[in-house]
Design a protein around this motif. Structure first.
Motif, short mmCIF file in Angstrom:
data_model
loop_
_atom_site.label_atom_id
_atom_site.label_comp_id
_atom_site.label_asym_id
_atom_site.label_seq_id
_atom_site.Cartn_x
_atom_site.Cartn_y
_atom_site.Cartn_z
N ALA A 279 0.88 -0.76 0.02
CA ALA A 279 -0.09 0.41 -0.63
C ALA A 279 0.89 0.79 -0.08
N TRP A 280 1.04 2.42 -0.51
CA TRP A 280 0.80 3.71 -0.69
C TRP A 280 0.73 4.16 0.01
N ASP A 281 0.51 5.38 0.66
CA ASP A 281 -0.17 6.38 1.07
C ASP A 281 0.69 7.30 1.60
N ALA A 282 -0.05 8.83 0.95
CA ALA A 282 0.80 10.26 0.60
C ALA A 282 0.32 11.14 0.79
N VAL A 283 0.29 12.05 1.91
CA VAL A 283 0.26 13.94 1.67
C VAL A 283 1.69 14.52 2.35
N ALA A 284 1.62 15.71 2.26
CA ALA A 284 1.86 16.84 2.26
C ALA A 284 3.25 16.18 2.82
N GLY A 285 3.91 15.91 2.05
CA GLY A 285 5.68 14.89 1.48
C GLY A 285 5.59 14.36 2.46
N VAL A 286 4.94 13.24 3.12
CA VAL A 286 4.92 11.79 4.04
C VAL A 286 4.19 11.08 3.63
N VAL A 287 5.40 9.71 3.46
CA VAL A 287 5.02 9.19 2.11
C VAL A 287 5.15 7.52 3.52
N SER A 288 4.11 7.12 3.49
CA SER A 288 4.54 5.47 3.88
C SER A 288 3.39 4.72 3.31
N VAL A 289 4.99 3.54 3.17
CA VAL A 289 4.55 2.53 2.64
C VAL A 289 4.68 1.22 3.23
#
Length: 380
Positions: A279-289
């Motif tokens: 899963a890729w989840d990013a907002v405002a320059g912060v990303v979680s994989v």
């Protein structure tokens, strides 16, 4: 008969209060409950219960461990059950940084289902602040909105989840330009969610929501992702492919992908994690994989019965004879995005035809900079 429950989330108390006030005014006999978490790091929570006439009760709740989960389990649910016997509608005014999903799933539990029925999850938005909030890279603690001791979440991250989980969005503010820009942003971030002004809220006392179905709208394997779209100020770019990504090349591209867009999410197939849906989840320059579980193609067919119908349907739409449901499906939203640049950059991260022919046994030996961090929230 069960009493309807409405959750009202949102970063800004002014927008939530206007929404809750309207609900109390429109529904005779309704009661609202709010837990003020400003002192939650001291294991103290202030509970306020009110109706259309004013405040009915203010109490300080002491918790064994200061957190939202404790507040919901130890105080909110018992209070809702107690109030359900006399109220016609229960409105839960959630603290600024509370994400509605955990509360919705707690309310929709076997023990309370005969007494409470969750009918709507609203997110109240301040039209002046929303377009800026979704771009803010500061932590909740810096904004004074943390929901627990050690809360390391980002403000924009919480707003994205409040937007995407809600069954309805309520826009608060008198400036027409602010409202127009907010609607334009929301049309990209949550295109299928209805938007209401505070003065025209939807019917909220109907059938119970199914929280399992709400979760499927946002979970990586079944998420209803936005489509390609473009208007005067905002662009949404969809990238879909059916070849695996090279881990090193993708890792090197992450920074540009994340900083060039405001919001991106989706699922992807990494060559070194051939069996796992990531899963890729990013907002405002912060990303979680994160590892979101196996691809359906990696499971024995007998195990498919343990998977939800929505997951099987999503897999069937992506199914290919050799690769199964393995797919690249990423969506990027931001101002004036360069669709061609995003496609070219991601395409350059795919395995070449020669690399692809080498097969999973060879891919598994690639250096993988994602491997040590897949269990971490923050990678950039």
């Amino acid at each position: 008969m069960s009493t309807p429950v409405v959750l009202v989330a949102g970063l800004h108390a002014s927008a939530r209060t206007a929404t809750v006030d309207r609900l109390l005014e429109e529904h005779s006999g309704s009661v609202a409950i709010h837990h003020d978490l400003r002192a939650v790091t001291l294991d103290r929570v202030r509970r306020v219960v009110r109706d259309r006439t004013g405040t009915l009760d203010v109490s300080e709740v002491r918790l064994a461990h200061g957190c939202v989960t404790c507040t919901v389990r130890e105080d909110l649910l018992p209070q809702l059950v107690r109030l359900a016997h006399t109220a016609t509608l229960l409105v839960v005014d959630l603290w600024d940084s509370v994400e509605p999903r955990s509360v919705a799933e707690a309310v929709d539990c076997d023990d309370a289902r005969d007494v409470l029925r969750l009918t709507s999850v609203l997110t109240a938005l301040d039209a002046e602040h929303m377009p800026v909030d979704i771009t803010r890279g500061d932590r909740l603690s810096e904004a004074g909105k943390q929901a627990a001791r050690g809360d390391q979440r980002y403000l924009s991250e919480v707003l994205a989840r409040q937007l995407e989980y809600a069954t309805g969005l309520v826009l608060h503010g008198d400036d027409e330009e602010d409202a127009e820009l907010s609607r334009a942003v929301l049309a990209h971030l949550a295109p299928v969610t209805p938007i209401h002004p505070v003065t025209a809220l939807p019917r909220l006392t109907g059938a119970a929501l199914c929280t399992a179905e709400l979760a499927e709208r946002v979970d990586p394997g079944t998420a209803q992702l936005p489509c390609d779209a473009q208007d005067d100020e905002i662009t949404t770019v969809v990238w879909r492919r059916v070849r695996p990504l090279h881990p090193t090349r993708l890792f090197e591209a992450v920074d540009e992908l994340v900083t060039s867009s405001v919001r991106s999410r989706g699922r992807f197939w990494l060559a070194t994690a051939h069996e796992r849906l990531l899963a890729w989840d990013a907002v405002a320059g912060v990303v979680s994989v994160e590892d979101a579980g196996p691809w359906l193609a990696a499971l024995p067919e007998a195990a498919w019965e343990t998977v939800s119908p929505a997951r099987r349907m999503a897999a069937s739409l992506d199914w290919r004879p050799i690769t199964g449901d393995r797919v690249q499906h990423l969506v990027f939203t931001g101002p004036d995005l360069d669709r061609e640049r995003i496609h070219d950059l991601l395409d350059s991260c795919l395995l070449t035809r020669e690399e692809e022919r080498a097969g999973p046994d060879t891919w598994a030996r690639y250096d993988d900079p994602f491997a040590p961090i897949l269990d971490l929230k923050e990678i950039a």
